[in-house]
Design an enzyme around this catalytic site. Structure first.
Site, short mmCIF file in Angstrom:
data_model
loop_
_atom_site.label_atom_id
_atom_site.label_comp_id
_atom_site.label_asym_id
_atom_site.label_seq_id
_atom_site.Cartn_x
_atom_site.Cartn_y
_atom_site.Cartn_z
CG HIS A 34 -1.25 1.95 -4.04
ND1 HIS A 34 -1.37 0.96 -3.10
CD2 HIS A 34 0.03 2.41 -3.91
CE1 HIS A 34 -0.23 0.80 -2.46
NE2 HIS A 34 0.63 1.68 -2.92
N GLY A 36 -3.50 -0.89 -2.11
CA GLY A 36 -2.76 -1.36 -0.93
C GLY A 36 -3.04 -0.47 0.28
CG HIS A 37 -1.68 3.57 0.27
ND1 HIS A 37 -1.39 4.06 -0.97
CD2 HIS A 37 -0.49 3.51 0.93
CE1 HIS A 37 -0.09 4.29 -1.07
NE2 HIS A 37 0.48 3.96 0.07
P1 AMP Z 1 3.89 4.30 1.39
O1 AMP Z 1 2.81 5.21 0.88
O2 AMP Z 1 4.62 3.57 0.33
O3 AMP Z 1 4.78 5.04 2.35
O4 AMP Z 1 3.16 3.17 2.22
C1 AMP Z 1 2.27 3.48 3.26
C2 AMP Z 1 1.78 2.19 3.90
O5 AMP Z 1 1.09 1.42 2.94
C3 AMP Z 1 2.92 1.31 4.44
O6 AMP Z 1 2.52 0.75 5.67
C4 AMP Z 1 3.05 0.26 3.37
O7 AMP Z 1 3.56 -0.96 3.82
C5 AMP Z 1 1.60 0.10 2.94
N1 AMP Z 1 1.52 -0.49 1.59
C6 AMP Z 1 2.12 -0.04 0.46
N2 AMP Z 1 1.87 -0.88 -0.56
C7 AMP Z 1 1.10 -1.89 -0.07
C8 AMP Z 1 0.54 -3.07 -0.63
N3 AMP Z 1 0.70 -3.39 -1.90
N4 AMP Z 1 -0.19 -3.88 0.19
C9 AMP Z 1 -0.36 -3.57 1.50
N5 AMP Z 1 0.15 -2.46 2.08
C10 AMP Z 1 0.88 -1.64 1.31
#
Ligand code: AMP
Length: 280
Positions: A34, A36-37
């Site tokens: 998404h 964020g990633h």
């Molecule tokens: P995940 O896929 O949830 O394991 O997250 C992978 C990375 O993306 C981690 O370092 C999270 O902190 C980062 N991440 C997830 N959501 C966001 C967001 N909304 N804004 C910034 N980084 C994010």
């Protein structure tokens, strides 16, 4: 765009890049890419020659009641989203290759990982760190980029990198939010319209906390009481914790020190668990 579907191919490519003197950035994700990633990928692009995203939902991070089987599976859309943000390659290993039958080695951090999410998810950070150490060994990054969204995860990983003498830089990208203020998260797509409306109170409450601190409030109790009050007005929101902590140790603060205090919280929106935070 290269796709490395197994450990051997990823390891060989990383070794070749290293031999050419290239600086490798790793963005570890659980897939379901998404915005964020994508912000992490863009940040990595500025500081590395090769940007590699791991797309691996890590079963060790999930407790028995957290339904790992329902976590969305990585697909072509994830790979395209990584490429669109500027990634050079993705690593998409199978669970059985990362944790083959008989796997029995784990890495844990025993201080920063204990409070907050560590209370309600006791083995979560052990899973996070174990897979991180494995990814570092396979992908040999010079730089890891993480999101501030998971502030405790950042602190736990930073502590582990220091404690275990890993020669890897860490960069932290700010939280990416949707237009209504909700932090981008894979679970958001499960929210109904009504749940989503109520969930926007989380960001409102965090902004209110920041406003209080900016106007001179230093009392932890007063700020937490105000945030709790805002969230309690939502029928579906159930607070798991709200805390104001030292951003490195995750220990509760007695008084807010502007610039080095983090307000962090977790809540259930009916059956959906969300976390958020703001630097005060
Ligand atoms: P995940 O896929 O949830 O394991 O997250 C992978 C990375 O993306 C981690 O370092 C999270 O902190 C980062 N991440 C997830 N959501 C966001 C967001 N909304 N804004 C910034 N980084 C994010």
């Amino acid at each position: 765009m290269n796709r490395f579907p197994n450990v051997t191919s990823m390891h060989q490519a990383a070794s070749a890049w290293k031999a050419e003197g290239k600086r490798i950035a790793l963005i570890p994700t659980s897939g379901s890419i998404h915005p964020g990633h994508q912000s992490l990928i863009r940040e990595a692009r500025l500081h590395a020659d090769v940007v590699v995203v791991s797309l691996f939902a890590n079963p060790l991070q999930f407790a028995a009641n957290e339904n790992f089987a329902n976590y969305p599976k990585t697909g072509d859309a994830d790979i395209a989203a990584c490429e669109a943000a500027g990634a050079d390659a993705v690593f998409t290993p199978a669970v059985e290759e990362i944790y083959p039958k008989g796997y029995s080695t784990y890495v844990s951090e025993d201080a920063v990982a204990k409070p907050l999410c560590g209370v309600s998810r006791p083995n979560h950070f052990r899973g996070v760190i174990t897979v991180m150490v494995k990814l570092i060994n396979i992908m040999q990054p010079n730089l890891i980029v993480l999101g501030q969204k998971d502030a405790q995860q950042v602190s736990v990983i930073r502590k582990m990198l220091t404690d275990l003498n890993f020669n890897v830089d860490l960069r932290v990208a700010p939280i990416t939010r949707d237009a209504d203020g909700l932090a981008c998260n894979v679970r958001n797509r499960e929210l109904t319209t009504l749940q989503r409306q109520e969930t926007t109170a989380i960001h409102r409450a965090l902004l209110r906390a920041k406003e209080m601190v900016d106007s001179g409030v230093r009392s932890v109790d007063r700020v937490i009481a105000e945030v709790t009050h805002i969230l309690r007005q939502q029928r579906r929101v159930r607070v798991i914790y709200i805390a104001i902590v030292d951003p490195d140790t995750m220990e509760p603060l007695r008084e807010i020190a502007p610039g080095s205090s983090l307000l962090t919280m977790a809540a259930w929106i009916d059956e959906i668990r969300l976390t958020d935070n703001i630097q005060l």
